[in-house]
Design an enzyme around this catalytic site. Sequence first.
Site, PDB file in Angstrom:
ATOM      1  N   ASN A 297      13.259  11.883 -14.060  1.00  0.00           N
ATOM      2  CA  ASN A 297      12.883  11.245 -15.319  1.00  0.00           C
ATOM      3  C   ASN A 297      11.505  10.614 -15.384  1.00  0.00           C
ATOM      4  O   ASN A 297      11.249   9.813 -16.287  1.00  0.00           O
ATOM      5  CB  ASN A 297      13.938  10.200 -15.688  1.00  0.00           C
ATOM      6  CG  ASN A 297      15.157  10.866 -16.294  1.00  0.00           C
ATOM      7  OD1 ASN A 297      15.047  11.617 -17.246  1.00  0.00           O
ATOM      8  ND2 ASN A 297      16.313  10.621 -15.712  1.00  0.00           N
TER       9      ASN A 297
ATOM     10  N   TRP B 270       8.037  15.217 -24.682  1.00  0.00           N
ATOM     11  CA  TRP B 270       9.453  14.901 -24.481  1.00  0.00           C
ATOM     12  C   TRP B 270      10.194  15.167 -25.799  1.00  0.00           C
ATOM     13  O   TRP B 270       9.682  14.845 -26.872  1.00  0.00           O
ATOM     14  CB  TRP B 270       9.610  13.429 -24.064  1.00  0.00           C
ATOM     15  CG  TRP B 270      11.042  13.024 -24.045  1.00  0.00           C
ATOM     16  CD1 TRP B 270      11.975  13.367 -23.125  1.00  0.00           C
ATOM     17  CD2 TRP B 270      11.714  12.241 -25.033  1.00  0.00           C
ATOM     18  NE1 TRP B 270      13.197  12.843 -23.479  1.00  0.00           N
ATOM     19  CE2 TRP B 270      13.066  12.146 -24.640  1.00  0.00           C
ATOM     20  CE3 TRP B 270      11.310  11.606 -26.221  1.00  0.00           C
ATOM     21  CZ2 TRP B 270      14.015  11.447 -25.388  1.00  0.00           C
ATOM     22  CZ3 TRP B 270      12.249  10.915 -26.958  1.00  0.00           C
ATOM     23  CH2 TRP B 270      13.582  10.840 -26.536  1.00  0.00           C
TER      24      TRP B 270
ATOM     25  N   LYS C 283      24.272  17.749 -12.147  1.00  0.00           N
ATOM     26  CA  LYS C 283      23.079  17.739 -13.000  1.00  0.00           C
ATOM     27  C   LYS C 283      22.008  16.980 -12.225  1.00  0.00           C
ATOM     28  O   LYS C 283      22.162  15.790 -11.952  1.00  0.00           O
ATOM     29  CB  LYS C 283      23.405  17.038 -14.316  1.00  0.00           C
ATOM     30  CG  LYS C 283      22.234  16.869 -15.268  1.00  0.00           C
ATOM     31  CD  LYS C 283      22.741  16.320 -16.589  1.00  0.00           C
ATOM     32  CE  LYS C 283      21.632  15.916 -17.536  1.00  0.00           C
ATOM     33  NZ  LYS C 283      22.168  15.231 -18.720  1.00  0.00           N
ATOM     34  N   TRP C 284      20.950  17.674 -11.848  1.00  0.00           N
ATOM     35  CA  TRP C 284      19.855  17.093 -11.036  1.00  0.00           C
ATOM     36  C   TRP C 284      18.716  16.733 -11.983  1.00  0.00           C
ATOM     37  O   TRP C 284      18.045  17.604 -12.495  1.00  0.00           O
ATOM     38  CB  TRP C 284      19.408  18.113  -9.994  1.00  0.00           C
ATOM     39  CG  TRP C 284      18.292  17.695  -9.088  1.00  0.00           C
ATOM     40  CD1 TRP C 284      17.075  17.196  -9.444  1.00  0.00           C
ATOM     41  CD2 TRP C 284      18.279  17.755  -7.662  1.00  0.00           C
ATOM     42  NE1 TRP C 284      16.316  16.953  -8.342  1.00  0.00           N
ATOM     43  CE2 TRP C 284      17.016  17.285  -7.226  1.00  0.00           C
ATOM     44  CE3 TRP C 284      19.200  18.171  -6.694  1.00  0.00           C
ATOM     45  CZ2 TRP C 284      16.655  17.232  -5.883  1.00  0.00           C
ATOM     46  CZ3 TRP C 284      18.835  18.114  -5.356  1.00  0.00           C
ATOM     47  CH2 TRP C 284      17.585  17.645  -4.947  1.00  0.00           C
ATOM     48  N   ASP C 285      18.524  15.439 -12.177  1.00  0.00           N
ATOM     49  CA  ASP C 285      17.570  14.960 -13.176  1.00  0.00           C
ATOM     50  C   ASP C 285      16.289  14.475 -12.508  1.00  0.00           C
ATOM     51  O   ASP C 285      16.262  14.178 -11.306  1.00  0.00           O
ATOM     52  CB  ASP C 285      18.245  13.813 -13.949  1.00  0.00           C
ATOM     53  CG  ASP C 285      17.680  13.613 -15.341  1.00  0.00           C
ATOM     54  OD1 ASP C 285      16.624  14.194 -15.655  1.00  0.00           O
ATOM     55  OD2 ASP C 285      18.298  12.853 -16.114  1.00  0.00           O
TER      56      ASP C 285
ATOM     57  N   ASP D  55      16.150  16.930 -24.306  1.00  0.00           N
ATOM     58  CA  ASP D  55      17.017  15.821 -24.713  1.00  0.00           C
ATOM     59  C   ASP D  55      17.272  15.871 -26.208  1.00  0.00           C
ATOM     60  O   ASP D  55      18.129  15.146 -26.710  1.00  0.00           O
ATOM     61  CB  ASP D  55      16.364  14.483 -24.344  1.00  0.00           C
ATOM     62  CG  ASP D  55      16.673  14.109 -22.912  1.00  0.00           C
ATOM     63  OD1 ASP D  55      17.576  14.732 -22.318  1.00  0.00           O
ATOM     64  OD2 ASP D  55      16.015  13.197 -22.379  1.00  0.00           O
TER      65      ASP D  55
ATOM     66  N   ARG E 223       9.632   4.414 -16.844  1.00  0.00           N
ATOM     67  CA  ARG E 223      11.063   4.143 -16.995  1.00  0.00           C
ATOM     68  C   ARG E 223      11.512   3.156 -15.904  1.00  0.00           C
ATOM     69  O   ARG E 223      12.578   3.310 -15.316  1.00  0.00           O
ATOM     70  CB  ARG E 223      11.869   5.440 -16.908  1.00  0.00           C
ATOM     71  CG  ARG E 223      13.153   5.407 -17.729  1.00  0.00           C
ATOM     72  CD  ARG E 223      14.093   6.560 -17.384  1.00  0.00           C
ATOM     73  NE  ARG E 223      15.146   6.681 -18.385  1.00  0.00           N
ATOM     74  CZ  ARG E 223      16.333   7.212 -18.130  1.00  0.00           C
ATOM     75  NH1 ARG E 223      16.617   7.676 -16.944  1.00  0.00           N
ATOM     76  NH2 ARG E 223      17.229   7.306 -19.070  1.00  0.00           N
TER      77      ARG E 223
ATOM     78  N   ASP F 139      27.511  11.297 -16.505  1.00  0.00           N
ATOM     79  CA  ASP F 139      26.041  11.219 -16.459  1.00  0.00           C
ATOM     80  C   ASP F 139      25.594   9.920 -15.790  1.00  0.00           C
ATOM     81  O   ASP F 139      26.373   9.246 -15.109  1.00  0.00           O
ATOM     82  CB  ASP F 139      25.490  11.394 -17.884  1.00  0.00           C
ATOM     83  CG  ASP F 139      24.121  12.043 -17.913  1.00  0.00           C
ATOM     84  OD1 ASP F 139      23.125  11.331 -17.671  1.00  0.00           O
ATOM     85  OD2 ASP F 139      24.033  13.266 -18.153  1.00  0.00           O
TER      86      ASP F 139
HETATM   87  C1  DGJ Z   1      17.473  12.472 -19.075  1.00  0.00           C
HETATM   88  C2  DGJ Z   1      18.416  13.606 -19.340  1.00  0.00           C
HETATM   89  O1  DGJ Z   1      17.760  14.635 -19.991  1.00  0.00           O
HETATM   90  C3  DGJ Z   1      19.586  13.092 -20.152  1.00  0.00           C
HETATM   91  O2  DGJ Z   1      20.420  14.136 -20.496  1.00  0.00           O
HETATM   92  C4  DGJ Z   1      20.307  12.046 -19.347  1.00  0.00           C
HETATM   93  O3  DGJ Z   1      20.865  12.620 -18.208  1.00  0.00           O
HETATM   94  C5  DGJ Z   1      19.345  10.929 -18.976  1.00  0.00           C
HETATM   95  N1  DGJ Z   1      18.155  11.427 -18.358  1.00  0.00           N
HETATM   96  C6  DGJ Z   1      20.019   9.946 -18.067  1.00  0.00           C
HETATM   97  O4  DGJ Z   1      19.155   9.001 -17.581  1.00  0.00           O
END
Ligand code: DGJ
Length: 746
Positions: free
Chosen positions: A479, A198, A475-477, A547, A442, A365
């Site tokens: 995590n 990461w 923006k499709w995240d 990030d 998370r 965001d």
């Molecule tokens: C991870 C993304 O890479 C960030 O830019 C941001 O959108 C966060 N998640 C939000 O939880």
Amino acid sequence: MITYYENERLFKLDTPNTSYLIGIVDEENFVGHIYYGKRLLDAEASYLLRTQELPYVPSKNNRERGAFYDTFPFEYPTGGVGDYRESCLSIRTEGGHAGSMLSYVSHEIMAGKPGLTGLPATFGSDKECETLKLVCEDVYVGMQVELLYTAFSDVDVITRSVRVVNKGKEPFYLTKVYSACLDMDNRDYDMITLHGSWARERHIQRKPLGYGIQRTSSFRGESSHQEHPFLALVDRHTTQEQGEVYAMNFVYSGNFCAQAEVSQFDFVRMSMGIHQENFCWKLSPGEDFQAPEVVMVYTDQGLDAMTGTFHSLYRKHLLRGKYKDKKRPILINNWEATYFDFDTKKLLAIAREASALGIEMLVMDDGWFGNRSFDGCALGDWFVNEEKIDGGLAHLVEEVNKLGMKFGIWFEPEMISPDSALYREHPDWAIAIPGRPGTQSRQQYVLDLSRKEVVDCIYGMMSAVLRSANIEYVKWDMNRQLTDIGSAALPPDRQGELYHRYVLAVYEMQNRLIHDFPDLLLENCSGGGARFDPGMLYYSPQIWCSDDADAVERLAIQEGTALLYPLSTMGAHVSDCPNHIVGRVTPFHTRAAVALAGTFGYELDVTKIAREEREEIPRQVALYHKYNDLVREGAYYRIASYSQNHHYDCWQVVSEDKRESLVTFVQVMTRANHKSRRILLKGLDEKRRYRIYVEGQKPEREDGELVYSGDTLMKAGILVPDMLGDFQAKLIHLVAEESEKKGQVE
Ligand code: DGJ
């Protein structure tokens, strides 16, 4: 072009500068790999199959059938009957047995390239490519295997994929289905892979290839921060400019395995496909399994040429949609500006200031939905939190639009928080092993997207939000990575399908999204750049790279990313300082110089930064408008790597007509008492004369800086004086003289 030589039983696949030869051997019709390399004028190389040497073919020497299996260069090796090298296909029959062997049955050569059901893939018109389908079988298993090869006529690329069909009367299980294999002679190769973590994605690693299996892989449910679905074998003397490269890149976003094995006779087997870990696909009679595509590139012109080929392929034959060739709106994202602490008032304050400076889109965001006030809750509750977004989403978007800005929004559709209304209602929608507490990451779980009702419900909520206001960007995240692989909806003998079914569902959802909202700009993201791969690029023309937007950290990340992917796809922003990830302070102009190599945007609170920085933004915006066509469409060359030299980084883009070029030079560490650095430029027209300008620097002469021929600039180079201070950057613009006269370049 693809030709079948009937007498020789040989297929020759040609791209402009490469040839690939496949031979059918012996009465048992084994499919052998003869050659992949520089383009051959004829098709006479089948001696490379070594069938005239011991152990010969089984029909001549059945006594040593095992030795034949263990040495023959197979196009698509199977396991369990004598080839002890890593196989591409493993099965298990109802009886619990594993052996299989393929023989050629028939073939078809067709213009163009068929799509792969449910999967992303490169595409091309009937004029741009030809496809060979080799149909093979194992009669004992009742299995048909189709090997698909496409040769492009405008790029030096051959793609491969595999489809397995159960033609028998009983189910069998696929426990491994790779997509491509290259059996070659080992010629002292180095292996290049991309590794990371990461905030540290896609760093380049090069190391000598030794005996045994060397592998890069992921079974995290996504292509991952940690390793990358790319592998290149290069001659030990290969450089950026010269030498042989064999590269494979996987058009897939889930588990992968890419490996090279040097065996006892100094043969090397390079292969790539879906990772075997926890993979078991049941094929009932009549069912088929489509494996994803591998892109293969060969060049003898070094790594720059490999990069150029991948970039051309992805630009022309993978990216889709309205924005694929277009300049993207300069965005400002509120993540690092506010994290979860925002409301309509704060967002509008940022938007007002940003629009006055020339920024074109506000992206809201994480944190606008459910009761999400920190990262431990509400994923899955995709309705607007009107306590934060007071006045509602449509109102906020209208106000932003009134400022002349577009509006974008963040989603994390694949996830579910244990603390969410969705989870309280549907606890079984999370991927989990029954009876075993799931591993949180998370503070969230992953949704079981193999279930249609889950996909429909999430997509329904998402699309309702998107229809409720003029939203022009998503923006499709994603995590967290997958654990506890179990679906409450799949029977025990299909649990091993979940990893792949999950990826197929992500593709299906994104397909629906871009189909229903064709004007939307979609940016994929996964905790930064954990799913930056050709699979996702099929759906979104850009992906958030990392990030970590620190200008120095980004050098290695963007160098590794640009090794394969066009600069137009790399999400890159100017972020706040001290940098939120590494605490480093870099000059504002350097952060912009690095972000200009990608999609470009801002990730900071523009109302709070220093006045001088705010005042610099319109100049940076102007640079983006001046150079983005060149960056997006130009040929990219790597001149120097900070990761290797630990002092400075340098890359160059050159327009297709070679009339214009931009060199970005980043001096990471300054040096005391040194002479200027000599940089050899690339890709220019040796006969043209180029005028040189340095951004932000007044030319010494009225009519610009010095003028040199492309020949001199490439062979003798330019001198870049040292700058005072660490982390400094220079943008050097080259314009061919006659273009200026004709007014073609401002
Ligand atoms: C991870 C993304 O890479 C960030 O830019 C941001 O959108 C966060 N998640 C939000 O939880």
